[in-house]
Each structure stands twice: as structure tokens, then as C-alpha cells.
Design a protein around this motif. Structure first.
Motif, short mmCIF file in Angstrom:
data_model
loop_
_atom_site.label_atom_id
_atom_site.label_comp_id
_atom_site.label_asym_id
_atom_site.label_seq_id
_atom_site.Cartn_x
_atom_site.Cartn_y
_atom_site.Cartn_z
N LYS A 83 27.63 -28.32 7.36
CA LYS A 83 28.07 -26.56 7.77
C LYS A 83 29.88 -26.95 7.83
N THR B 227 32.65 -24.94 15.68
CA THR B 227 32.24 -24.57 16.49
C THR B 227 31.62 -26.08 17.85
N GLY B 228 31.05 -26.75 16.81
CA GLY B 228 31.06 -28.31 17.31
C GLY B 228 31.98 -28.94 18.22
N TYR C 15 32.62 -28.31 21.79
CA TYR C 15 31.53 -28.77 22.43
C TYR C 15 32.15 -30.66 22.60
N ARG C 16 32.72 -30.81 21.11
CA ARG C 16 33.04 -32.38 21.63
C ARG C 16 34.25 -32.29 21.74
N GLY D 80 30.08 -37.19 19.85
CA GLY D 80 28.70 -35.81 19.22
C GLY D 80 27.52 -36.11 20.52
N ALA E 287 28.84 -33.69 23.42
CA ALA E 287 28.79 -33.04 22.79
C ALA E 287 26.95 -31.91 23.13
N SER E 288 26.43 -32.45 22.76
CA SER E 288 25.17 -32.27 22.65
C SER E 288 24.37 -32.71 23.80
N SER F 166 26.74 -29.34 25.66
CA SER F 166 26.32 -28.19 25.10
C SER F 166 24.80 -27.78 25.88
N ARG G 225 28.29 -23.22 28.21
CA ARG G 225 28.72 -22.40 26.96
C ARG G 225 28.93 -20.98 27.35
N GLY H 268 28.04 -23.69 13.23
CA GLY H 268 28.05 -24.43 14.55
C GLY H 268 26.31 -23.69 14.67
N ARG H 269 25.84 -23.99 16.21
CA ARG H 269 24.15 -23.79 16.53
C ARG H 269 24.14 -22.86 16.48
N ASP H 270 24.41 -21.43 17.09
CA ASP H 270 24.35 -20.32 17.99
C ASP H 270 25.09 -19.12 17.25
N ARG I 59 19.79 -35.48 18.71
CA ARG I 59 20.85 -34.57 18.20
C ARG I 59 19.73 -32.90 17.84
N ASP J 160 18.98 -30.30 21.11
CA ASP J 160 19.28 -29.00 20.43
C ASP J 160 18.59 -27.78 20.35
N ARG K 83 16.70 -26.66 23.81
CA ARG K 83 17.51 -26.42 25.24
C ARG K 83 16.78 -25.06 25.52
O1 C5P Z 1 28.62 -29.78 14.75
P1 C5P Z 1 28.77 -30.72 15.39
O2 C5P Z 1 28.17 -32.27 15.04
O3 C5P Z 1 29.68 -31.16 15.65
O4 C5P Z 1 27.96 -30.25 17.00
C1 C5P Z 1 27.97 -31.60 18.08
C2 C5P Z 1 27.21 -31.17 19.11
O5 C5P Z 1 27.14 -29.79 19.69
C3 C5P Z 1 25.69 -30.54 18.52
O6 C5P Z 1 24.52 -31.30 19.06
C4 C5P Z 1 25.06 -29.45 19.14
O7 C5P Z 1 24.61 -30.06 20.47
C5 C5P Z 1 27.01 -28.78 20.55
N1 C5P Z 1 27.39 -27.19 19.18
C6 C5P Z 1 26.62 -26.15 20.33
N2 C5P Z 1 27.20 -25.33 19.63
C7 C5P Z 1 27.15 -24.99 18.51
C8 C5P Z 1 27.94 -26.17 18.08
C9 C5P Z 1 27.28 -27.08 18.22
O8 C5P Z 1 25.91 -26.29 20.81
N3 C5P Z 1 27.93 -23.75 18.26
#
Ligand code: C5P
Length: 212
Positions: A13, A31-32, A35-36, A78, A81-82, A85, A91, A112-114, A163, A167, A170
Motif C-alpha cells: 500500500k 497512516t501506518g 501509529y508506529r 509495526g 503500532a498494531s 492502534s 484512534r 492504511g487500514r480504515d 498482525r 487488525d 479488533r
Molecule cells: O501499515 P503499517 O504496517 O505501517 O501499519 C502498522 C500498524 O498500524 C498496522 O498493523 C495497524 O495495526 C495500524 N494501522 C491502523 N490503521 C491505519 C494504519 C495502520 O490501525 N490506518
């Protein structure tokens, strides 16, 4: 125009988002990294990653100037972050920053994820990127080795799977495609192929050939 890209860990991504932003002359937010950065602050200050008050404080004090820190790229960051997050208040604090970034002209690509489900539900185009977990583990391992880090592919695969599970399961903003997202499976594609496939989707939406 807002382009939302979501998908599991190491699905490509970030690279895709960067390339699309460059192609269209838009800004890009991975956006990851947000959270990192929060997780990294906690790790540096010796706090538990599940310490809600400390995590919320780190989110409130988020400093985008620090997003380029290479330490944010590691497996540990990472994984951390998981964990942070999944804290709902973390959030919540970070929503406005992301929406503001998306709203500023001329346009933005967020990954990102959301993004398509929560942050920008009205994005013009939503792409959900997937790839076989083994392919993702292979790519992530090569990247880590290219940075001079030691990386064991089996351990990377286990990390990716753990991870993704966290993700996806949750209660808040779980990893899932928005109902109007286009699925892009890049298991068999190289970076160029993935970028072309994404541009095809975006152009088709813009031309009204696909639902947008
Ligand atoms: O994408 P990346 O590996 O950098 O994301 C790290 C962690 O941050 C993900 O595993 C996820 O838990 C969280 N994250 C999230 N929402 C996002 C981007 C990342 O919850 N928009």
C-alpha cells in the motif's frame, strides 16, 4: 480528489500510495507511520504499549516532523503500532489529523487500514490491496535485508499473520474492505504492474465507467 488505499501488512500500500500521489501530483500520507510513531514514543519512554493514558498523550503530541525516523520502519514498531492502534481513544485523537490531511487541496492519497471505511468514507476512489501472505513476507524480508537488517522469512510471515489477525478482529476500525472498494490483488504483479492496475481503476472511476 481523495484516493483511499487500505490493505493488510506488507501488501504494498505504501509504495503504491507514494507512486499514485506522484502520478497525480497529490500529497501522500502513510497512516501506518502515525501509529508506529505513537508506539515508538511509548517504547522509548519505557511505557507499556497497552498503557492507554500514555498512548493517548503520545497521540496528542504527535509530531509529523518525526515521521521520517528509520526506527519507525522496524518489525517492532509495526507490532507495537498494531497494539496501540487497537486503543479506541488513540484512534479518536488521530482522526482529525488524517481528515485534515485528506481535505487540503489539490488532492491526497492516504493508505492504511480504515481509510475507506472510517477516515474518508466519501473518498472518490477506494482500493483494497491484497497479496498472498507468503509473497508479502518475501517482499518484507528483502526490504529489511536491503536496509542491512537481519530478517528471517518465516518469522516475518508469522508476524504478518499475527498482525493481520489483530487488525481484522479488533472491535474498532477493523481491517476490512469498504463495500465500495475495488480489490487489487498484486501477488503476481511487480510494483509497476500494481501501479498500472491502480491507475486503470482510478481512471475508470473518473470516466464514470465504474461505480465511484
Ligand atoms: O501499515 P503499517 O504496517 O505501517 O501499519 C502498522 C500498524 O498500524 C498496522 O498493523 C495497524 O495495526 C495500524 N494501522 C491502523 N490503521 C491505519 C494504519 C495502520 O490501525 N490506518
Amino acid at each position: 480528489m481523495i484516493i483511499a488505499i487500505d490493505g493488510p501488512a506488507a501488501s504494498g500500500k505504501g509504495t503504491l500510495g507514494k507512486r499514485l500521489a506522484h502520478h497525480y501530483g497529490y500529497r501522500h500520507l502513510d497512516t501506518g507511520v502515525i501509529y508506529r510513531a505513537v508506539a515508538y514514543e511509548l517504547m522509548q519512554s519505557g511505557h507499556d504499549l497497552r498503557d492507554e493514558a500514555a498512548a493517548v498523550q503520545a497521540a496528542l503530541e504527535l509530531d509529523p516532523e518525526k515521521f521520517g525516523n528509520p526506527a519507525l520502519k522496524t518489525q517492532e514498531a509495526g507490532e507495537g503500532a498494531s497494539i496501540v492502534s487497537a486503543i479506541p481513544r488513540v484512534r479518536e485523537v488521530l482522526v482529525n489529523f488524517q481528515r485534515q490531511f485528506a481535505a487540503d487541496p489539490p488532492g491526497a492519497v492516504l493508505d492504511g487500514r480504515d481509510i475507506g471505511t472510517v477516515i474518508c468514507p466519501h473518498a472518490d476512489v477506494k482500493i483494497f490491496v491484497v497479496a498472498d501472505p507468503k509473497v508479502r513476507a518475501r517482499r518484507r524480508t528483502m526490504e529489511a535485508r536491503a536496509r542491512g537488517e537481519e530478517a528471517d522469512e518465516a518469522a516475518v510471515l508469522a508476524d504478518i499473520i499475527r498482525r493481520d489477525e489483530r487488525d481484522k478482529n479488533r472491535p474498532i476500525a477493523p481491517l476490512k474492505p469498504a463495500p465500495d472498494a475495488y480489490l487489487l490483488d498484486n501477488s503476481q504483479l511487480d510494483i509497476e504492474g500494481g501501479v498500472r492496475a491502480a491507475i486503470d481503476i482510478i481512471e475508470a472511476v473518473r470516466a464514470g465507467r465504474l461505480r465511484g
